[in-house]
Design an enzyme around this catalytic site. Structure first.
Site, PDB file in Angstrom:
ATOM      1  N   THR A  46       0.849  -1.254  -0.071  1.00 13.06           N
ATOM      2  CA  THR A  46      -0.004  -0.062  -0.026  1.00 13.06           C
ATOM      3  C   THR A  46       0.852   1.242  -0.148  1.00 13.06           C
ATOM      4  OG1 THR A  46      -1.855   1.354   1.198  1.00 13.06           O
ATOM      5  CG2 THR A  46      -0.307  -0.069   2.362  1.00 13.06           C
ATOM      6  N   GLU A  47       0.355   2.164  -0.684  1.00 16.63           N
ATOM      7  CA  GLU A  47       1.496   3.508  -1.053  1.00 16.63           C
ATOM      8  C   GLU A  47       1.530   4.331   0.228  1.00 16.63           C
ATOM      9  OE1 GLU A  47      -1.457   6.469  -3.398  1.00 16.63           O
ATOM     10  OE2 GLU A  47      -1.456   4.198  -4.153  1.00 16.63           O
ATOM     11  N   ASN A  48       0.730   3.963   1.090  1.00 16.87           N
ATOM     12  CA  ASN A  48       1.207   5.015   2.271  1.00 16.87           C
ATOM     13  C   ASN A  48       2.287   3.971   3.238  1.00 16.87           C
ATOM     14  OD1 ASN A  48      -1.163   2.943   2.791  1.00 16.87           O
ATOM     15  ND2 ASN A  48      -1.469   3.990   4.620  1.00 16.87           N
ATOM     16  N   GLY A  49       2.646   3.074   2.705  1.00 16.23           N
ATOM     17  CA  GLY A  49       3.976   2.666   3.574  1.00 16.23           C
ATOM     18  C   GLY A  49       3.926   1.232   4.138  1.00 16.23           C
ATOM     19  N   SER A  89       7.972   3.941  -0.428  1.00 11.06           N
ATOM     20  CA  SER A  89       6.755   2.934  -1.299  1.00 11.06           C
ATOM     21  C   SER A  89       6.806   3.656  -2.435  1.00 11.06           C
ATOM     22  CB  SER A  89       5.633   3.478  -0.367  1.00 11.06           C
ATOM     23  OG  SER A  89       4.404   3.052  -0.937  1.00 11.06           O
TER      24      SER A  89
END
Length: 212
Positions: A46-49, A89
Site C-alpha cells: 500500500t502506497e502509504n507505506g 513506497s
C-alpha cells in the site's frame, strides 16, 4: 447474469500470480484482498507505506485506527509485515518492483491507455493520487470497472476522451459483463457473463477478438 462486484474481485484474485507483489488501488480494487488465500504467498503493498497488508478486519472491534490502507480503510497485517516512509513506497512503485497493480477507471482505450483521475467536468475534483506511478511502474495493470457509465456510454473505448493517467499500460480489464485482454494485437474477450461477444460488439466501438 452479469457479475457482482464481489464476483469480479474473485476473478481478479484468481488471475494474480502466486508470490506476486501487488498494489490494490483505492475503491473497488481493495475488495480483491478478501479473496487472496494466504498459501498463495501474494504480498500486498500500500502506497502509504506497508508491505504484507491483509484484508479488512472481520470484526469492527479489531480495527486499529493507525492501521489503514491508502484509502483510509482499516486493514490487517500479515506475519512479516513491514512499514516504511511513503517516499520509499513510491520508490518501489516507480522502480518496477510491483508485479501487478489493480486500479479503477473512468475509461480504458483499446491500446491500453488509462484515464482514471479526472472526467474533465467543471467542478469535478481531480484525484490522481499515486495512480500515475502505479500505472507506469507496475509490470502489469489490471483494471476493475463497470463496462458502461451511468448514462450507458461505454468505458472501454477506441481512444480516451478524459485526461490520461498512463499510456498503453493496461493489460486486462475486468467488468461485470466480460474480461478483456489488451495487447498490441487488439482487444480479446476472454470470458463473458450474461452476454455474448456479438452483443458486446453491438454496444462497443472497439473491435473485439474472441478467445483467451
Amino acid at each position: 447474469m452479469s457479475l457482482s462486484k464481489d464476483e469480479m474481485a474473485r476473478l481478479v484474485a484468481r488471475d494474480i500470480p502466486d508470490g506476486a507483489y501487488v498494489n490494490l488501488g483505492i475503491g473497488q480494487p481493495t475488495t480483491v484482498a478478501a479473496h487472496l488465500a494466504p498459501e498463495r504467498g501474494i504480498v500486498l503493498h500500500t502506497e502509504n507505506g506497508m508491505l504484507g497488508m491483509g484484508p479488512a478486519p472481520a470484526d469492527p472491534a479489531d480495527e486499529d485506527p493507525d492501521l489503514i490502507n491508502a484509502g483510509k480503510q482499516p486493514v490487517t497485517e500479515l506475519p512479516g509485515a513491514a512499514y516504511f516512509h511513503h517516499a520509499d513506497s513510491f520508490a518501489m512503485m516507480r522502480g518496477g518492483h510491483l508485479d501487478v497493480c489493480v486500479l479503477g477507471a473512468f475509461q480504458v482505450a483499446a491500446n491500453g491507455d488509462l484515464a482514471n483521475w479526472h472526467t474533465g467536468e467543471p467542478g469535478a475534483i481531480p484525484a490522481v493520487g499515486g495512480a500515475m506511478d502505479l500505472a507506469i511502474g507496475a509490470k502489469q495493470v489490471f483494471v476493475m470497472m463497470t463496462l458502461f457509465a451511468r448514462d450507458g456510454t461505454p468505458k472501454l473505448v477506441p481512444a480516451c476522451t478524459y485526461p490520461l493517467t498512463g499510456l498503453a499500460c493496461v493489460s486486462r480489464v475486468y467488468t461485470e459483463h466480460a474480461v478483456f485482454h489488451l495487447s498490441a494485437g487488439g482487444v480479446r474477450v476472454a470470458e463473458t457473463f450474461g452476454t455474448t461477444v456479438d452483443e458486446l460488439r453491438s454496444r462497443l466501438a472497439v473491435p473485439l477478438l474472441e478467445g483467451a
